[in-house]
Scaffold this active site. Structure first.
Site, PDB file in Angstrom:
ATOM      1  N   ASP A 165       4.963  12.796   7.457  1.00 17.13           N
ATOM      2  CA  ASP A 165       4.339  12.066   6.219  1.00 17.13           C
ATOM      3  C   ASP A 165       3.509  10.255   6.443  1.00 17.13           C
ATOM      4  O   ASP A 165       1.939  10.626   6.328  1.00 17.13           O
ATOM      5  CB  ASP A 165       5.631  11.509   5.652  1.00 17.13           C
ATOM      6  N   ASP A 168       5.314   7.239  10.529  1.00 18.43           N
ATOM      7  CA  ASP A 168       6.764   7.020  11.062  1.00 18.43           C
ATOM      8  C   ASP A 168       6.775   9.087  11.696  1.00 18.43           C
ATOM      9  O   ASP A 168       5.832   9.419  11.358  1.00 18.43           O
ATOM     10  CB  ASP A 168       8.205   7.187   9.832  1.00 18.43           C
ATOM     11  N   TYR A 324      11.949   6.194  -1.274  1.00 14.48           N
ATOM     12  CA  TYR A 324       9.966   6.604  -0.660  1.00 14.48           C
ATOM     13  C   TYR A 324       9.746   7.160  -1.232  1.00 14.48           C
ATOM     14  O   TYR A 324       8.559   7.242  -2.229  1.00 14.48           O
ATOM     15  CB  TYR A 324      10.388   7.218   1.237  1.00 14.48           C
ATOM     16  N   GLU A 572      -0.642   1.173   6.514  1.00 16.64           N
ATOM     17  CA  GLU A 572      -0.585   2.603   6.458  1.00 16.64           C
ATOM     18  C   GLU A 572      -0.924   4.073   5.874  1.00 16.64           C
ATOM     19  O   GLU A 572      -0.938   3.729   4.376  1.00 16.64           O
ATOM     20  CB  GLU A 572       1.944   2.611   6.202  1.00 16.64           C
TER      21      GLU A 572
END
Length: 621
Positions: A165, A168, A324, A572
């Site tokens: 995704d 990670d 998330y 990120e």
């Protein structure tokens, strides 16, 4: 003396005897003429008069087997051909040897350059056994045992593949499906632009990598199912760092040795409908491969039935995904997924559902609110309304769909108005970035999505020969929408107060400490343990591997940005964010030279109205 005779025309005929002379008299009179004139040579005609027919020259002929022609004509013909060939050869030699100034194609614009890089991000996120042409040197095969660790037999055993995704190694299927749907939509609309820049095969490969994986997450050969895989990997941090999982560990995906649990759901309408949309839209992308396209359609139909029969949210019940990618409802997925199912199959029952007023009301089409018009992985309604407005603009299906489609068209116009700086629906930073998430973190994914919708809607209007649209009493041209999209993408690419490109590898000034495990740990044949990788997570040095094309989360509401690896709210990247970026970039690339594809999306849609009978034959008496 004269004599008279009878004139045959009715008058007297007079004969003057004075003109009668002897031959001797005529002979003597010759002396009075110009002797030089009489001495001139006679031409052939004159000689023939005096001498009569003479001996003619014998003509010669050439026998070519199938025809006999004059030798003179044959010689002239052959000579002409040889001369023409000689001249043509001389001209060819001259043209080839004379130095020429080649007209080079125009340099690619920034959107095209960024597009090449943004697509590379998906190569870096691939899980499983990588193809040879993946072109990311620091990535390798990873997580080849996904799905095999489950001993209950309740889930699919082969879950290798798909995409990680973000920074990670978790495979969240909800945002991943949304990303594949958005990429497919961009290909359907702008395949000509992808082909023009040499990326059509690449983006199709990216989509197929995702859809091949989705077909593994349920029994795709069945007509009905009772469960669906929602997630592979674990991001639970409630137990601190004692449990090794995809959040607590900082490891290259290639080195993961901890268990990766599989999460399934039996009532997850939002996830199933979004996956159905992903497979349905991809079936249009791959309509040149009839077998694969049909397989995708069947899988989409199975997922759709599951979504409609087993109501519920995939992130309910305190699931790991709720922390998330928490889903707020499934009604918008029903509108969005229903539209894609209709385009993929031509079955009007899907259109009837997607355009039903009650469903539109449940999805919030008439509610407004602060997040109205914010297109994202959790809110598909703005995209669904644009998608169905397309149907009204180009096919105009009429009753019984017209009422809701007209409403969607009007709501889409309102959304486009809200993006413009003349209105106050959304604030802007001083640098010009629209705050679609109202100043919260990770704003760029929403900005890219809005830029895509704005450009696409303007292209729809252009294709329908409509110069613009109304915002209340004021009329705005399609150029205004395109300008909005350009300014927002330009902000992402570096036209901002920090002069920072938020797409890694684009320009000279971009984030160097991206929150990404694989990019931050060197590929040096050393396997770092779960906590052994913390040294790279906490390092102040730039990432040893450049993750080209990754769009990071973005700046704050004051245009501030901190290039810090540990602060994921700034650095990120995600699949969902990059999918919107790719869609916006391809829509803007190359200007308006390549138009939107009006027809491909309708390839499975039957004629809306019965074909009229042919005209009668012309009457004959």
């Amino acid at each position: 003396m004269s004599m008279y005779g009878r004139d045959p025309w009715g008058g007297p005929l007079e004969i003057n005897t004075a003109d009668s002379a002897t031959d001797d008299d005529r002979s003597r009179n010759l002396n009075d003429f110009d002797r030089a004139a009489l001495s001139r040579p006679l031409d052939e005609t004159q000689q023939s008069w005096l001498l009569g027919p003479g001996e003619q020259k014998k003509k010669r002929y050439v026998d070519l087997g199938c025809i006999i022609i004059s030798r003179k004509i044959f010689i002239w013909t052959v000579g002409t051909i040889l001369a023409a060939g000689f001249i043509a050869g001389i001209i060819t030699v001259i043209v080839k040897n004379v130095p020429r100034h080649h007209k080079h194609p125009p340099a690619p614009d920034n959107y095209t350059i960024a597009l090449h890089k943004a697509l590379m991000f998906f190569n870096a996120q691939k899980s499983g056994k990588l193809p040879r042409h993946n072109n990311v040197s620091w990535r390798g095969n990873s997580c080849l045992n996904d799905g095999k660790s489950d001993k209950s037999g309740a889930v699919m055993k082969d879950l290798v593949g798909g995409y990680y995704d973000a920074g990670d190694a978790i495979k969240f299927h909800f945002p991943q499906a949304w990303a594949m749907t958005l990429l497919s939509w961009s290909v359907i609309e702008y395949s000509g632009k992808y082909e023009a820049v040499g990326e059509l095969a690449h983006v199709r490969d990216i989509i197929k990598w995702g859809t091949d994986y989705f077909l593994k997450t349920f029994n795709s050969s069945a007509d009905s199912i009772s469960q669906l895989v929602a997630q592979v990997g674990n991001g639970d941090t409630s137990g601190g760092t004692s449990d090794a999982n995809d959040q607590t560990c900082w490891m290259r995906p290639e080195d993961i040795d901890y268990p990766r649990p599989v999460t399934t759901c039996s009532s997850c309408s939002d996830l199933a409908a979004e996956m159905a949309a992903a497979l349905a839209s991809a079936s249009i992308v791959f309509n040149d491969n009839k077998i694969y396209s049909k397989k995708l359609v069947h899988g989409a139909e199975t997922l759709w039935k599951f979504a409609r029969d087993q109501r519920g949210l995939y992130s309910g019940g305190g699931s790991d995904a709720a922390s998330y990618y928490n889903s707020s409802m499934y009604w918008d997925e029903f509108v969005w997924g229903g539209a894609w199912m209709y385009y993929a199959t031509g079955n009007q029952s899907y259109l009837y559902l997607a355009s039903h007023p009650t469903l539109a009301k449940h999805a919030g089409a008439f509610m407004g609110g602060p997040n109205y018009g914010v297109f994202s992985w959790d809110n598909k309604l703005p995209g669904a309304q644009v998608l169905l407005t397309r149907l009204r603009l180009f096919l105009s299906p009429g009753y019984p769909y017209e009422q809701t489609l007209k409403t969607f068209h009007n709501q889409t116009s309102i959304i486009m108005c809200s993006y413009l700086p003349y209105f106050t629906s959304f604030n802007r930073t001083r640098g010009g970035m629209i705050q679609l998430n109202h100043g919260k973190t990770q704003p760029l994914q929403y900005v890219a999505n809005a830029a895509f919708l704005a450009t696409l809607f303007s292209d729809y209007l252009d294709a329908a020969d409509t110069p613009g649209w109304y915002c209340g009493p004021n009329f705005y041209s399609t150029d205004v929408l395109r300008k909005f999209a350009e300014t927002q993408i330009d902000y992402i690419l570096g036209k901002n107060p920090r002069k920072m490109s938020y797409v890694v590898g684009f320009g000279n000034h971009y984030p160097k400490h991206v929150h990404h495990r694989g990019a931050s740990i060197p590929k040096n044949k050393i396997k770092y343990s779960c906590k052994g990788g913390y040294k790279w997570r906490n390092s102040k040095k730039p990432n040893p591997n450049i993750i080209f094309g990754a769009m990071v989360a973005g700046p704050d509401r004051h245009d501030g940005f901190h290039d810090v690896r540990m602060n994921y709210n700034y650095t990120e990247p995600t699949l969902a964010g990059n999918a919107g970026l790719v869609a916006a970039l391809v829509a803007l690339s190359g200007g308006r030279t390549v138009k939107v594809d009006k027809n491909t999306i309708f390839s499975a849609v039957p004629p809306m109205f019965p074909t009229p009978p042919p005209p009668p034959a012309p009457w004959k008496p």
